[in-house]
Design an enzyme around this catalytic site. Structure first.
Site, PDB file in Angstrom:
ATOM      1  N   LYS A   1       0.843  -1.218   0.000  1.00 21.03           N
ATOM      2  CA  LYS A   1       0.000   0.000   0.000  1.00 21.03           C
ATOM      3  C   LYS A   1       0.872   1.261   0.000  1.00 21.03           C
ATOM      4  CE  LYS A   1      -3.558  -2.599  -0.122  1.00 21.03           C
ATOM      5  NZ  LYS A   1      -4.447  -3.183   0.856  1.00 21.03           N
TER       6      LYS A   1
HETATM    7  C1  LIG Z   1      -5.580  -4.216   1.124  1.00 17.88           C
HETATM    8  C2  LIG Z   1      -7.033  -3.984   1.171  1.00 17.88           C
HETATM    9  C3  LIG Z   1      -7.817  -4.376   2.272  1.00 17.88           C
HETATM   10  C4  LIG Z   1      -7.302  -5.225   3.383  1.00 17.88           C
HETATM   11  O1  LIG Z   1      -6.228  -4.666   4.037  1.00 17.88           O
HETATM   12  P1  LIG Z   1      -5.402  -5.532   5.077  1.00 17.88           P
HETATM   13  O2  LIG Z   1      -4.629  -4.473   5.815  1.00 17.88           O
HETATM   14  O3  LIG Z   1      -4.510  -6.427   4.286  1.00 17.88           O
HETATM   15  O4  LIG Z   1      -6.337  -6.264   5.950  1.00 17.88           O
HETATM   16  C5  LIG Z   1      -9.154  -4.030   2.296  1.00 17.88           C
HETATM   17  N1  LIG Z   1      -9.711  -3.354   1.273  1.00 17.88           N
HETATM   18  C6  LIG Z   1      -9.005  -2.989   0.201  1.00 17.88           C
HETATM   19  C7  LIG Z   1      -9.683  -2.239  -0.888  1.00 17.88           C
HETATM   20  C8  LIG Z   1      -7.648  -3.305   0.109  1.00 17.88           C
HETATM   21  O5  LIG Z   1      -6.957  -2.954  -0.988  1.00 17.88           O
END
Ligand SMILES: *Cc1c(COP(=O)(O)O)cnc(C)c1O
Length: 377
Positions: free
Chosen positions: A184
């Protein structure tokens, strides 16, 4: 696989190393001063009153649903074109999702008119997702939500630092849920954050994050409390100081990194114009965070072959996303659902590499490879 251009890359250097070692030397490893500083700094960047760390965005989404009172018998409207965690969080509460369609080929975010189509007397909330970091049409979403008496939660996993009408994404609905997963815009490995402007929601989120306990270990360590009560069935969704320390360093870099993502996105858009691919979000709302670079292959280009040819050029690509309503688990649970715009986009979508340190040459290399791989298709 030794990629020439990976899909994403960490923006880590000596600063992250030092921040982690400082925590280790401090001999306090979880939920302490570093986490409090990270929360305060993240709240300030987003313009939120309350910020609460958790260990990932899936936990944030689960707690957000619980905090607004989602439970068995309730329904929540979610976009099918998202990571599955957006919908799973609702199911964890014993509630059901009503899966929504997107605007279309130019905008992969939830179509606000879907709220009216899907809402029933059991529907209590809507979770929107700022796909690829491009703000949803929040004004229309809030208006529809008001009309149907729904709470609004934002899945901001793609969009830390993004804004709409001057407001930080994640502060427009009642609760914003961020992810700091390693790919991210702000990465701590695993990690997440909740934002809210509501004191009561913040108190409830805090309680549920740590076993429903009325005081924290850190408060007791500092002599602020000596015992505790348990007043609800909570969870252990806390983060640790090591990842909060990474988060603080990454947060300081976020505006600069988002600006670089924007620069490479605009270069891609220029280089891919007239190539045959269709590019969404050419006129985005607000200030996006440019998390990923999605594109649509021309009709008639077989996607797997295209991705394989890109791989031969050592370029990693991905798909965002296989739609939630087409997964086996969701089909078994809800039967066949038709979301034509989501299905049309999801069948042709390919995500190209995008990360701040990518540089002009790699963007040019990928864009040229796209043109060559289309010709071979
Ligand atoms: C990455 C992601 C999540 C989940 O995030 P985690 O921190 O891995 O639990 C939820 N929604 C979206 C749109 C994502 O891209």
């Amino acid at each position: 696989m030794d990629w020439i251009v990976p899909l994403a890359d960490l923006e880590y250097n000596e600063e992250e190393n030092r921040a982690v070692l400082d925590v280790l030397h401090s001999r306090w490893l979880t939920m302490g001063a570093v986490t409090q500083a990270f929360e305060a700094e993240f709240a300030a960047l987003s313009g939120a009153k309350h910020a609460l760390t958790v260990s990932n965005a899936t936990q944030a989404l689960h707690l957000a649903c619980l905090a607004v009172g989602i439970g068995p018998g309730d329904e929540v409207i979610t976009p099918s074109l998202s990571f599955v965690a957006t919908s799973n969080a609702v199911l964890y509460c014993g509630a059901d999702v009503r899966l929504a369609d997107i605007h279309g080929e130019e905008d992969f975010t939830i179509d606000p008119s879907e709220i009216g189509r899907l809402a029933t007397p059991r529907t209590k909330a809507v979770i929107v997702m700022h796909y690829a970091g491009y703000p949803c049409d929040m004004q229309a979403i809030l208006a529809e939500a008001r009309k149907h008496n729904l709470r609004v939660i934002e899945d901001v996993a793609h969009a830390p630092g993004g804004k709409l009408d001057g407001q930080g994404l994640g502060t427009i609905g009642e609760i914003g849920c961020f992810s700091f997963f390693s790919n991210k815009n702000l990465s701590t490995g695993e990690g997440g954050m909740l934002l809210t402007g509501d004191d009561n929601l913040a108190a409830r989120l805090k309680l549920m994050r740590s076993h429903g306990m009325t005081t924290l270990t850190y408060d007791r360590h500092r002599g602020h409390a000596y015992s505790y009560d348990v007043v609800d069935l909570g969870y252990n969704y806390r983060i640790d100081e090591i990842r909060s320390a990474l988060g603080r360093v990454q947060l300081a870099k976020l505006p600069g990194n988002n600006a670089l993502r924007k620069q490479w996105t605009e270069l891609y858009q220029k280089l891919l114009a007239g190539s045959g691919v269709s590019l969404p979000f050419l006129n985005p709302r607000g200030e996006p965070s440019y998390h990923i670079f999605p594109m649509l292959l021309p009709e008639g280009i077989e996607r797997k072959g295209f991705i394989d040819r890109m791989r031969e050029k050592k370029i990693q690509t991905s798909i965002h996303y296989p739609p939630t309503h087409l997964f086996t688990y969701y089909r078994q649970r809800y039967g066949a659902i038709s979301l034509p715009r989501t299905e049309a986009v999801a069948a042709r979508e390919v995500t190209l590499p995008l990360y701040p340190s990518m540089g002009q040459e790699k963007v040019e290399y990928v864009a040229a490879a796209v043109r060559e791989c289309l010709e071979q298709g």
